[in-house]
Design a protein around this motif. Sequence first.
Motif, PDB file in Angstrom:
ATOM      1  N   LEU A 158       4.586   2.450 -10.715  1.00  0.00           N
ATOM      2  CA  LEU A 158       3.587   2.054 -11.701  1.00  0.00           C
ATOM      3  C   LEU A 158       2.854   0.790 -11.243  1.00  0.00           C
ATOM      4  CD1 LEU A 158       2.395   2.802 -14.417  1.00  0.00           C
ATOM      5  CD2 LEU A 158       4.156   1.417 -15.530  1.00  0.00           C
ATOM      6  N   ALA A 159       3.566  -0.154 -10.663  1.00  0.00           N
ATOM      7  CA  ALA A 159       2.928  -1.366 -10.144  1.00  0.00           C
ATOM      8  C   ALA A 159       1.932  -1.017  -9.041  1.00  0.00           C
ATOM      9  CB  ALA A 159       3.986  -2.322  -9.609  1.00  0.00           C
ATOM     10  N   GLN A 160       2.309  -0.063  -8.203  1.00  0.00           N
ATOM     11  CA  GLN A 160       1.411   0.364  -7.134  1.00  0.00           C
ATOM     12  C   GLN A 160       0.130   0.962  -7.704  1.00  0.00           C
ATOM     13  OE1 GLN A 160       3.113   3.286  -4.481  1.00  0.00           O
ATOM     14  NE2 GLN A 160       1.088   4.010  -3.849  1.00  0.00           N
ATOM     15  N   TYR A 161       0.274   1.783  -8.753  1.00  0.00           N
ATOM     16  CA  TYR A 161      -0.897   2.404  -9.374  1.00  0.00           C
ATOM     17  C   TYR A 161      -1.806   1.348 -10.010  1.00  0.00           C
ATOM     18  CZ  TYR A 161       1.394   6.967  -8.822  1.00  0.00           C
ATOM     19  OH  TYR A 161       1.983   8.085  -8.313  1.00  0.00           O
ATOM     20  N   THR A 187       3.746  -8.637 -12.455  1.00  0.00           N
ATOM     21  CA  THR A 187       4.831  -8.710 -13.428  1.00  0.00           C
ATOM     22  C   THR A 187       5.929  -7.698 -13.103  1.00  0.00           C
ATOM     23  OG1 THR A 187       3.305  -9.451 -15.163  1.00  0.00           O
ATOM     24  CG2 THR A 187       5.406  -8.505 -15.878  1.00  0.00           C
ATOM     25  N   LEU A 188       5.508  -6.499 -12.692  1.00  0.00           N
ATOM     26  CA  LEU A 188       6.475  -5.455 -12.359  1.00  0.00           C
ATOM     27  C   LEU A 188       7.125  -5.677 -10.995  1.00  0.00           C
ATOM     28  CD1 LEU A 188       4.534  -2.305 -13.628  1.00  0.00           C
ATOM     29  CD2 LEU A 188       6.599  -3.276 -14.626  1.00  0.00           C
ATOM     30  N   SER A 194       1.394  -8.734  -1.298  1.00  0.00           N
ATOM     31  CA  SER A 194       0.018  -8.246  -1.421  1.00  0.00           C
ATOM     32  C   SER A 194      -0.470  -8.325  -2.863  1.00  0.00           C
ATOM     33  CB  SER A 194      -0.082  -6.804  -0.914  1.00  0.00           C
ATOM     34  OG  SER A 194       0.812  -5.954  -1.612  1.00  0.00           O
ATOM     35  N   TYR A 195       0.412  -8.053  -3.831  1.00  0.00           N
ATOM     36  CA  TYR A 195       0.026  -8.134  -5.231  1.00  0.00           C
ATOM     37  C   TYR A 195      -0.262  -9.590  -5.624  1.00  0.00           C
ATOM     38  CZ  TYR A 195       2.143  -3.435  -5.566  1.00  0.00           C
ATOM     39  OH  TYR A 195       2.471  -2.125  -5.390  1.00  0.00           O
ATOM     40  N   GLN A 196       0.634 -10.479  -5.207  1.00  0.00           N
ATOM     41  CA  GLN A 196       0.453 -11.897  -5.507  1.00  0.00           C
ATOM     42  C   GLN A 196      -0.833 -12.430  -4.864  1.00  0.00           C
ATOM     43  OE1 GLN A 196       2.347 -13.866  -7.386  1.00  0.00           O
ATOM     44  NE2 GLN A 196       4.421 -13.032  -7.460  1.00  0.00           N
TER      45      GLN A 196
END
Length: 210
Positions: A158-161, A187-188, A194-196
């Motif tokens: 879900l975080a990837q999506y 958050t997930l 990469s998300y940060q």
Amino acid sequence: LRHGNSTLLQILTWLAVPFGLSSNILFPIATVVGERLLYLPSVGWCLLLAYLHYGFVRTKGRWRYGVAGLALSVVCGLYAVRTWTRNRVWHSTVDLFKAHVELVPSSVRMNHGLALEFARADDHASALPYFDKAIRLMRDKAFNRGIRKDDVDDGHTLAQYFFEKANSLTELNKGADALKLYDKAVTLRPDRYSYQNRLAFGLVQSRDYE
């Protein structure tokens, strides 16, 4: 083919057991539109056709050979037409995923795959609805019933999506909406650099330094 009902039972076993185990009917296997899963059941299907053909022509009457030949020609013709029409689906990866989404509209993988293909083609506006549907299905408890817990509850997918949809929103200059999704992804999965990084970059662009 000369052993009556026992032969037919073996043939039906070749057909039914492999198909039943891979068809998502007895239990979910999280795989859809896998033509490769039909290779083994096809053995049973071919044996069944041979069994029926033999049972039909073994009795007297030369006309039966003609009827059997005609039936075989019709079956081969129908398969040839199906192969020809199916080849159009393989024109591009987008066409392939479109066909699969039409076939299994509730498939997370197919909707996500089509969204990614649109995004890779820089058609981000077309990608967004399919990202939305994939995310909605992933969060649907009824849909996920029977799927392994590790596949749906760890938040990784879900975080990837969220992250991929945020990238498309960024390309469409919808930075505020993208930031919300980057934040959800972080958050997930706070351990994903990469998300940060994308969240931090988006905040800097929006002059939100806090």
